[in-house]
Design a protein around this motif. Structure first.
Motif, PDB file in Angstrom:
ATOM      1  N   TRP A   1       1.072   2.826 -14.151  1.00 45.84           N
ATOM      2  CA  TRP A   1       0.982   2.116 -12.875  1.00 45.84           C
ATOM      3  C   TRP A   1       1.006   0.603 -13.071  1.00 45.84           C
ATOM      4  CZ3 TRP A   1       2.114   5.761  -9.770  1.00 45.84           C
ATOM      5  CH2 TRP A   1       1.539   7.029  -9.853  1.00 45.84           C
TER       6      TRP A   1
ATOM      7  N   PRO B   1      -2.886   3.189  -7.982  1.00 39.96           N
ATOM      8  CA  PRO B   1      -4.034   2.359  -7.558  1.00 39.96           C
ATOM      9  C   PRO B   1      -3.859   1.774  -6.168  1.00 39.96           C
ATOM     10  CG  PRO B   1      -2.725   1.248  -9.258  1.00 39.96           C
ATOM     11  CD  PRO B   1      -2.225   2.654  -9.182  1.00 39.96           C
ATOM     12  N   THR B   2      -2.615   1.752  -5.666  1.00 36.49           N
ATOM     13  CA  THR B   2      -2.368   1.228  -4.323  1.00 36.49           C
ATOM     14  C   THR B   2      -2.455   2.316  -3.257  1.00 36.49           C
ATOM     15  OG1 THR B   2       0.003   1.548  -4.752  1.00 36.49           O
ATOM     16  CG2 THR B   2      -0.902  -0.644  -5.135  1.00 36.49           C
ATOM     17  N   ASP B   3      -2.839   3.536  -3.631  1.00 38.36           N
ATOM     18  CA  ASP B   3      -2.898   4.646  -2.689  1.00 38.36           C
ATOM     19  C   ASP B   3      -3.967   4.402  -1.622  1.00 38.36           C
ATOM     20  OD1 ASP B   3      -3.743   7.534  -1.753  1.00 38.36           O
ATOM     21  OD2 ASP B   3      -1.796   7.753  -2.758  1.00 38.36           O
TER      22      ASP B   3
ATOM     23  N   ASN C   1      -7.613   5.035  -2.132  1.00 42.12           N
ATOM     24  CA  ASN C   1      -8.397   4.100  -2.944  1.00 42.12           C
ATOM     25  C   ASN C   1      -8.786   2.850  -2.175  1.00 42.12           C
ATOM     26  OD1 ASN C   1      -8.138   5.751  -5.233  1.00 42.12           O
ATOM     27  ND2 ASN C   1      -6.161   4.841  -5.765  1.00 42.12           N
TER      28      ASN C   1
ATOM     29  N   ASP D   1      -1.699  -5.746  -7.128  1.00 44.15           N
ATOM     30  CA  ASP D   1      -3.154  -5.731  -6.939  1.00 44.15           C
ATOM     31  C   ASP D   1      -3.435  -6.083  -5.484  1.00 44.15           C
ATOM     32  OD1 ASP D   1      -5.897  -5.858  -7.169  1.00 44.15           O
ATOM     33  OD2 ASP D   1      -5.900  -7.895  -7.985  1.00 44.15           O
TER      34      ASP D   1
ATOM     35  N   CYS E   1       2.430  -1.676 -10.235  1.00 42.28           N
ATOM     36  CA  CYS E   1       1.792  -1.682  -8.916  1.00 42.28           C
ATOM     37  C   CYS E   1       1.098  -3.017  -8.670  1.00 42.28           C
ATOM     38  CB  CYS E   1       0.774  -0.545  -8.801  1.00 42.28           C
ATOM     39  SG  CYS E   1       1.515   1.098  -8.832  1.00 42.28           S
TER      40      CYS E   1
ATOM     41  N   LYS F   1       3.889   8.791 -12.263  1.00 44.81           N
ATOM     42  CA  LYS F   1       2.630   9.513 -12.118  1.00 44.81           C
ATOM     43  C   LYS F   1       2.421  10.460 -13.302  1.00 44.81           C
ATOM     44  CE  LYS F   1       0.008  12.680  -9.232  1.00 44.81           C
ATOM     45  NZ  LYS F   1      -0.012  13.562  -8.042  1.00 44.81           N
TER      46      LYS F   1
ATOM     47  N   GLN G   1       1.355   8.390 -15.951  1.00 44.56           N
ATOM     48  CA  GLN G   1       0.237   7.532 -15.533  1.00 44.56           C
ATOM     49  C   GLN G   1       0.499   6.059 -15.864  1.00 44.56           C
ATOM     50  OE1 GLN G   1      -2.901   8.265 -13.721  1.00 44.56           O
ATOM     51  NE2 GLN G   1      -1.296   9.766 -13.166  1.00 44.56           N
TER      52      GLN G   1
ATOM     53  N   GLU H   1       0.843  -1.200   0.000  1.00 42.18           N
ATOM     54  CA  GLU H   1       0.000   0.000   0.000  1.00 42.18           C
ATOM     55  C   GLU H   1       0.880   1.253   0.000  1.00 42.18           C
ATOM     56  OE1 GLU H   1      -3.395   2.058   2.864  1.00 42.18           O
ATOM     57  OE2 GLU H   1      -3.160  -0.132   2.848  1.00 42.18           O
TER      58      GLU H   1
ATOM     59  N   GLU I   1      -7.649  12.254  -8.153  1.00 45.55           N
ATOM     60  CA  GLU I   1      -7.427  11.506  -9.383  1.00 45.55           C
ATOM     61  C   GLU I   1      -5.941  11.476  -9.733  1.00 45.55           C
ATOM     62  OE1 GLU I   1      -9.770  13.191 -12.457  1.00 45.55           O
ATOM     63  OE2 GLU I   1     -11.702  12.683 -11.530  1.00 45.55           O
TER      64      GLU I   1
END
Length: 762
Positions: free
Chosen positions: A754, A665-667, A670, A759, A757, A749, A752, A460, A661
């Protein structure tokens, strides 16, 4: 190398250990057993003197070259080891990884090795019967050994008195028969002893945990009964006095009501210390003390009570002095004062400036949904968690706050203006003052924050980009789950801050203690000064009974490794019988020659004042300081109206979990269970939280199975999970293995991208 292999996760043998720069590597005897790696000077010392031990359950294992092994527990202890060959090193790595996996599995609440404390009485009786049966076998074997031993002795004695050859041959046959019977009964005795030992060892660990559990339950119940008795007496006294007060109102029209209410307020403040108690002056102030020395009587007795008007005057004089040093020798006019209060607002308030944002700048939220009023029996959840690590307690979201630990760590940067001012300092000791104020400010948000942040999932991340308004940006990643560890890197205006945060925790029913273990690093671009420090202990009191309250206590040393300046801070622990002001912090800044330059005093929940040391008198038992006037170096932001309905968040904390935004995706923003909890849907949040934890647990077991399979085949193990945005490196300052930012996050970033990263969410 002399080695004894006991089982897959146990090992013994010689290795070379780095001791110091004078002696270098020295040969030592190492023993790996029960998840602990211990070493001795030689094998003979194993019986009486252990030179050092490290717990592999919380350790990082790292290899630097073909023969070197580095084992660290996150900052407090590090072993630098060297094997004689690459083959030998690989054998040790295999044994260490297996031992670490076993140690972690033993700590897991869902592990097969974790023994239930609620054991059936019939099972205990069956075990006792089995042990009694084995003991009877031992007694029988002992009787037979005695009987056959006596017969063998008699036969040997008779053999000495025989003369004829025939009698001697006949007697030898008898001796052989009796010797055979003695040997058979001896073997039976050995087997019976082995069976008894195996059975006792099998049940020993189970009984030990049962006894420990019962002992802790007894202590816990004793504390609960004591607290309940105190609460009952307090309620009886209040009820009795309420009756008396009602009668007094009828007789005197309420003239005694105010005096009685004052007594109640004082009692409440003493038993449950709050900021309002300090404001009312109900705690007596005593002599200030920095680490038991250096600061004497009434040094600060009146400084922290300076009126705001006097403080404003001192600040204006300070600004004037700073301008005069730059060659601007002029009076501070009313226009200048207005300029000071607008442009130097951070120094005036000691906080991050909150001004109207210019057009086009992001407008951040100012509130979150109010906390629902859900009732839940804390005791029913916590009673079986006594003694466990905080990160292993399966807590529902009802006792949490809608922030992850990564976001909670980012709250330390709320008062980053302290570091901005430090970056502009020319004098190293003055720079140290602002760094010390920054470290104290990190605890200001813990005053009423007794809720628990979400434990981050492995992999994370959390990004906080505040370049547009605060001048810094930061990235955090959960790099390890057992032990829980997070890596953080922040880039600001002329400074860089990074940290490997690892913590230990103790839950003992009445209180919860959090012990940080990681070391924080701070470096300034202009001067190149490099600072390190370690956080102090945080304790949450009255977990089961009473009102929750938080205390920060311990000692902290901030070291400037460039100039050798040092700042020693003492966080006084709260005591019912102490005359000290609650939450008090004192500090002394010394230069490379250990000469005091500055003193700081204040509280970690309100403000800090600083004064320059003019003279040191060492004629008495304790050195005393003559100082210049005190000025405020940091002050806490005012509490938001209605913050009790928003988990006592500050405005900065409210902004942390605001949806954004373009983040990874691991932020943490979210994370679905955390978002559901913030929105007030706690039942659904608890369900999703369980699903996320099960998903993480399944992945961990897959990694452990793969590691064991590779170890059995003798193949190298790559360490399992690898962080995405941080890499393991050796810290040149401390010599520990830390996680260093690889500077790829902001590039990914921007594009963009990712794809790398993991899941981790649903």
């Amino acid at each position: 190398m002399s080695e004894v292999r006991q089982h897959q996760s146990s090992y013994k043998g010689w290795l070379y250990k780095w001791t110091n720069y004078l002696k270098g590597y020295q040969k030592r005897w190492f023993v790996l057993q029960n998840g602990l790696l211990s070493y001795y000077r030689n094998q003979a010392e194993m019986a009486h003197t252990c030179r050092g031990t490290i717990n592999l359950a919380t350790a990082f294992i790292h290899t630097e070259d073909s023969c070197t092994i580095v084992i660290s527990n996150g900052g407090t202890q590090t072993f630098h080891l060297k094997a004689t060959s690459e083959v030998e090193r690989q054998k040790w790595i295999t044994a260490l990884e297996l031992a670490k996996a076993d140690a972690i599995r033993m700590l897991e609440p869902d592990s097969d090795d974790d023994i239930e404390t609620s054991t059936d009485k019939n099972e205990i009786q069956n075990t006792l019967k089995a042990l009694n049966s084995k003991l009877e076998d031992l007694n029988t074997c002992n009787d037979l050994i005695g009987k056959h031993g006596s017969g063998l002795q008699r036969a040997l004695s008779e053999l000495e008195h025989l003369n004829s050859q025939t009698e001697i041959v006949s007697q030898i046959k008898i001796v052989n028969e009796r010797a055979t019977m003695f040997r058979i009964t001896s073997n039976a005795m050995i087997n019976a002893c082995s069976e008894y030992l195996d059975l006792a060892q099998t049940q020993g660990r189970r009984w030990q945990k049962m006894l420990q559990h019962e002992h802790e339950q007894r202590l816990k119940l004793e504390e609960m009964l004591e607290q309940l008795a105190k609460d009952q007496v307090s309620l009886e006294i209040k009820a009795r006095k309420s009756l008396i007060r009602g009668e007094s109102q009828g007789l005197s029209g309420g003239s005694d009501e105010e005096d009685f209410q004052d007594a109640l307020d004082y009692h409440d403040v003493v038993t449950l210390p709050e900021k309002q108690g300090a404001e009312k002056g109900l705690h007596r102030r005593s002599d200030s003390d920095v680490s038991g020395t250096l600061i004497t009587d009434d040094q600060y007795s009146t400084e922290s009570d300076i009126e705001e008007s006097e403080l404003a005057h001192d600040r204006e004089a300070h600004v004037y002095t700073a301008k005069a040093k730059k060659g601007k020798h002029k009076r501070v006019s009313s226009e200048d004062k207005a300029e000071v209060h607008s442009t130097d607002n951070m120094e005036d308030r000691g906080t991050v400036a909150r001004v109207t944002k210019p057009s086009g700048q992001r407008q951040r939220r100012t509130m979150i949904p109010p906390k629902p009023n859900y009732s839940l029996n804390l005791w029913s959840i916590m009673k079986n968690c006594i003694g466990q690590e905080l990160s292993k307690i399966p807590m529902p979201v009802n006792f949490s706050e809608p922030l992850s630990m990564l976001q909670r760590l980012m709250e330390d940067l709320e008062y980053s203006s302290c570091l901005d001012r430090a970056a502009s300092c020319e004098d190293s000791t003055e720079q140290m003052v602002h760094v010390a104020a920054f470290t104290v400010s990190a605890y200001s948000t813990t005053t009423n924050r007794s809720t628990k942040p979400f434990n981050p999932l492995l992999g994370e991340t959390f990004e906080c980009d505040r370049m547009d308004d605060l001048g810094w940006r930061s990235v955090a990643e959960q790099v390890s789950h057992h032990p829980p560890s997070a890596a953080i890197c922040t880039e600001g205006r002329g400074w860089k801050l990074w940290l490997d945060f690892t913590m230990g925790s103790k839950f003992r029913g009445k209180y919860l203690q959090i012990i940080p273990m990681g070391i924080a690093h701070l470096e300034f671009e202009k001067t190149g000064h490099h600072y390190t420090w370690r956080k102090v202990t945080t304790t949450v009191h009255n977990i089961i009974v009473g009102k929750l309250w938080v205390d920060n206590h311990g000692e902290m040393d901030i070291v400037n490794h460039t100039t050798k300046d040092r700042c020693h801070l003492k966080y006084n622990a709260y005591s019912y019988f102490s005359r000290e002001k609650p939450r008090k912090v004192t500090a002394v800044v010394t230069d490379a020659k250990d000469t005091p330059k500055w003193v700081l005093t204040g509280t970690w929940d309100e403000r800090m004042d600083v004064a320059q040391v003019l003279h040191v008198d060492e004629s008495g038992k304790r050195p005393t300081f003559a100082t210049g006037p005190y000025r405020m170096i940091w002050k806490r932001n005012p509490i938001l109206p209605g913050s009790e309905k928003m988990y006592y968040f500050t405005s900065f904390a409210i902004e942390l979990n605001e949806p954004e935004e373009g983040v990874a995706p691991t932020d943490s923003r979210n994370r679905p269970d955390q978002r559901l909890m913030e929105e007030g849907n706690w039942d659904e949040a608890n369900k999703v939280k369980m699903q996320l934890e099960e998903k993480q647990r399944a992945k961990r077991k897959q990694r452990e199975a793969a590691a064991e399979e590779l170890a059995k085949r003798g193949e190298a193990f790559d360490g399992g999970h690898k962080p995405v945005w941080f890499e393991k490196q050796k810290d040149p300052i401390t010599g520990n293995i830390i996680h260093v930012f690889n500077n790829r996050y902001w590039e990914n970033k921007k594009s963009q991208d990712w794809s790398i990263c993991p899941d981790i969410f649903i």
